[in-house]
Motif scaffolding. Structure first.
Motif, PDB file in Angstrom:
ATOM      1  N   HIS A 123       0.845  -1.194   0.000  1.00  0.00           N
ATOM      2  CA  HIS A 123       0.000   0.000   0.000  1.00  0.00           C
ATOM      3  C   HIS A 123       0.876   1.238   0.000  1.00  0.00           C
ATOM      4  O   HIS A 123       2.006   1.209   0.485  1.00  0.00           O
ATOM      5  CB  HIS A 123      -0.900  -0.025   1.237  1.00  0.00           C
ATOM      6  CG  HIS A 123      -1.908   1.072   1.289  1.00  0.00           C
ATOM      7  ND1 HIS A 123      -3.006   1.111   0.483  1.00  0.00           N
ATOM      8  CD2 HIS A 123      -1.965   2.184   2.064  1.00  0.00           C
ATOM      9  CE1 HIS A 123      -3.715   2.186   0.757  1.00  0.00           C
ATOM     10  NE2 HIS A 123      -3.103   2.858   1.715  1.00  0.00           N
ATOM     11  N   GLY A 124       0.346   2.316  -0.521  1.00  0.00           N
ATOM     12  CA  GLY A 124       1.045   3.593  -0.520  1.00  0.00           C
ATOM     13  C   GLY A 124       1.757   3.846  -1.830  1.00  0.00           C
ATOM     14  O   GLY A 124       1.926   2.934  -2.648  1.00  0.00           O
ATOM     15  N   PRO A 125       2.190   5.077  -2.041  1.00  0.00           N
ATOM     16  CA  PRO A 125       2.809   5.446  -3.311  1.00  0.00           C
ATOM     17  C   PRO A 125       4.116   4.711  -3.585  1.00  0.00           C
ATOM     18  O   PRO A 125       4.465   4.453  -4.733  1.00  0.00           O
ATOM     19  CB  PRO A 125       3.037   6.953  -3.182  1.00  0.00           C
ATOM     20  CG  PRO A 125       2.958   7.248  -1.735  1.00  0.00           C
ATOM     21  CD  PRO A 125       2.092   6.194  -1.117  1.00  0.00           C
ATOM     22  N   ASP A 126       4.849   4.349  -2.536  1.00  0.00           N
ATOM     23  CA  ASP A 126       6.113   3.650  -2.736  1.00  0.00           C
ATOM     24  C   ASP A 126       5.994   2.144  -2.513  1.00  0.00           C
ATOM     25  O   ASP A 126       6.950   1.408  -2.682  1.00  0.00           O
ATOM     26  CB  ASP A 126       7.188   4.225  -1.827  1.00  0.00           C
ATOM     27  CG  ASP A 126       6.813   4.149  -0.347  1.00  0.00           C
ATOM     28  OD1 ASP A 126       5.694   3.693  -0.032  1.00  0.00           O
ATOM     29  OD2 ASP A 126       7.629   4.557   0.490  1.00  0.00           O
ATOM     30  N   GLY A 127       4.805   1.664  -2.119  1.00  0.00           N
ATOM     31  CA  GLY A 127       4.584   0.239  -1.896  1.00  0.00           C
ATOM     32  C   GLY A 127       5.299  -0.310  -0.676  1.00  0.00           C
ATOM     33  O   GLY A 127       5.464  -1.513  -0.541  1.00  0.00           O
ATOM     34  N   ALA A 128       5.704   0.561   0.243  1.00  0.00           N
ATOM     35  CA  ALA A 128       6.448   0.124   1.421  1.00  0.00           C
ATOM     36  C   ALA A 128       5.548  -0.225   2.601  1.00  0.00           C
ATOM     37  O   ALA A 128       6.017  -0.781   3.583  1.00  0.00           O
ATOM     38  CB  ALA A 128       7.445   1.201   1.840  1.00  0.00           C
ATOM     39  N   SER A 129       4.271   0.078   2.530  1.00  0.00           N
ATOM     40  CA  SER A 129       3.346  -0.206   3.620  1.00  0.00           C
ATOM     41  C   SER A 129       2.575  -1.487   3.326  1.00  0.00           C
ATOM     42  O   SER A 129       2.407  -1.869   2.182  1.00  0.00           O
ATOM     43  CB  SER A 129       2.347   0.943   3.778  1.00  0.00           C
ATOM     44  OG  SER A 129       3.005   2.143   4.058  1.00  0.00           O
ATOM     45  N   LEU A 130       2.105  -2.135   4.383  1.00  0.00           N
ATOM     46  CA  LEU A 130       1.226  -3.294   4.235  1.00  0.00           C
ATOM     47  C   LEU A 130      -0.164  -2.901   4.704  1.00  0.00           C
ATOM     48  O   LEU A 130      -0.327  -2.259   5.748  1.00  0.00           O
ATOM     49  CB  LEU A 130       1.719  -4.475   5.066  1.00  0.00           C
ATOM     50  CG  LEU A 130       2.836  -5.308   4.481  1.00  0.00           C
ATOM     51  CD1 LEU A 130       3.205  -6.435   5.441  1.00  0.00           C
ATOM     52  CD2 LEU A 130       2.452  -5.895   3.141  1.00  0.00           C
ATOM     53  N   ARG A 131      -1.181  -3.330   3.945  1.00  0.00           N
ATOM     54  CA  ARG A 131      -2.579  -3.065   4.285  1.00  0.00           C
ATOM     55  C   ARG A 131      -3.292  -4.391   4.449  1.00  0.00           C
ATOM     56  O   ARG A 131      -3.201  -5.276   3.606  1.00  0.00           O
ATOM     57  CB  ARG A 131      -3.242  -2.264   3.178  1.00  0.00           C
ATOM     58  CG  ARG A 131      -4.701  -1.985   3.420  1.00  0.00           C
ATOM     59  CD  ARG A 131      -5.271  -1.110   2.297  1.00  0.00           C
ATOM     60  NE  ARG A 131      -6.685  -0.989   2.434  1.00  0.00           N
ATOM     61  CZ  ARG A 131      -7.577  -1.698   1.742  1.00  0.00           C
ATOM     62  NH1 ARG A 131      -7.181  -2.551   0.830  1.00  0.00           N
ATOM     63  NH2 ARG A 131      -8.857  -1.534   1.944  1.00  0.00           N
ATOM     64  N   CYS A 132      -4.031  -4.542   5.554  1.00  0.00           N
ATOM     65  CA  CYS A 132      -4.832  -5.741   5.786  1.00  0.00           C
ATOM     66  C   CYS A 132      -6.093  -5.641   4.933  1.00  0.00           C
ATOM     67  O   CYS A 132      -6.828  -4.654   5.008  1.00  0.00           O
ATOM     68  CB  CYS A 132      -5.198  -5.850   7.264  1.00  0.00           C
ATOM     69  SG  CYS A 132      -6.260  -7.267   7.644  1.00  0.00           S
ATOM     70  N   LEU A 133      -6.355  -6.648   4.134  1.00  0.00           N
ATOM     71  CA  LEU A 133      -7.534  -6.657   3.271  1.00  0.00           C
ATOM     72  C   LEU A 133      -8.801  -7.054   4.021  1.00  0.00           C
ATOM     73  O   LEU A 133      -9.892  -6.963   3.480  1.00  0.00           O
ATOM     74  CB  LEU A 133      -7.310  -7.599   2.087  1.00  0.00           C
ATOM     75  CG  LEU A 133      -6.182  -7.185   1.143  1.00  0.00           C
ATOM     76  CD1 LEU A 133      -5.940  -8.273   0.114  1.00  0.00           C
ATOM     77  CD2 LEU A 133      -6.522  -5.869   0.471  1.00  0.00           C
ATOM     78  N   ILE A 134      -8.671  -7.471   5.267  1.00  0.00           N
ATOM     79  CA  ILE A 134      -9.834  -7.875   6.056  1.00  0.00           C
ATOM     80  C   ILE A 134     -10.414  -6.678   6.808  1.00  0.00           C
ATOM     81  O   ILE A 134     -11.600  -6.397   6.722  1.00  0.00           O
ATOM     82  CB  ILE A 134      -9.469  -9.000   7.049  1.00  0.00           C
ATOM     83  CG1 ILE A 134      -8.806 -10.174   6.320  1.00  0.00           C
ATOM     84  CG2 ILE A 134     -10.694  -9.449   7.837  1.00  0.00           C
ATOM     85  CD1 ILE A 134      -9.617 -10.766   5.183  1.00  0.00           C
ATOM     86  N   CYS A 135      -9.565  -5.930   7.530  1.00  0.00           N
ATOM     87  CA  CYS A 135     -10.073  -4.817   8.339  1.00  0.00           C
ATOM     88  C   CYS A 135      -9.636  -3.451   7.827  1.00  0.00           C
ATOM     89  O   CYS A 135     -10.124  -2.437   8.302  1.00  0.00           O
ATOM     90  CB  CYS A 135      -9.664  -4.983   9.795  1.00  0.00           C
ATOM     91  SG  CYS A 135      -7.895  -4.760  10.101  1.00  0.00           S
ATOM     92  N   GLY A 136      -8.706  -3.396   6.882  1.00  0.00           N
ATOM     93  CA  GLY A 136      -8.271  -2.133   6.311  1.00  0.00           C
ATOM     94  C   GLY A 136      -7.130  -1.448   7.037  1.00  0.00           C
ATOM     95  O   GLY A 136      -6.713  -0.363   6.649  1.00  0.00           O
ATOM     96  N   ALA A 137      -6.589  -2.050   8.096  1.00  0.00           N
ATOM     97  CA  ALA A 137      -5.496  -1.436   8.845  1.00  0.00           C
ATOM     98  C   ALA A 137      -4.252  -1.312   7.968  1.00  0.00           C
ATOM     99  O   ALA A 137      -3.946  -2.210   7.193  1.00  0.00           O
ATOM    100  CB  ALA A 137      -5.180  -2.265  10.088  1.00  0.00           C
TER     101      ALA A 137
END
Length: 82
Positions: free
Chosen positions: A14-28
């Motif tokens: 997730h994010g513009p640089d792809g360095a973040s992780l996003r949970c697809l279940i709760c959105g965190a």
């Protein structure tokens, strides 16, 4: 997001640089704890990523491979706040 198969990924970059992780279940976003240990199989590594908010997880190991464990969200008895 609606999951159609239990072996779909639980996390995405997730994010513009792809360095973040996003949970697809709760959105965190960036609320994921990752662990890597030497495998009990005697070679390679066992890895685990777990969402700190909902408990969904992805694990890998040399014997069983990749496995997703999505949590029920929202948790039973909780109301979902959009």
């Amino acid at each position: 997001m609606t999951r159609t198969h239990p072996d779909e990924p639980v996390f995405e970059t997730h994010g513009p640089d792809g360095a973040s992780l996003r949970c697809l279940i709760c959105g965190a976003v960036n609320e994921v704890t990752t662990t890597e240990l030497p495998s009990m199989a005697g070679y390679g590594n066992d890895t685990a990523a777990r969402c700190d908010r909902c408990g969904s997880a992805e694990t890998t190991d040399p014997i069983f491979g990749w496995h997703a464990t999505p949590a029920t969200w929202p948790r039973p008895g909780e109301q979902h706040q959009p």
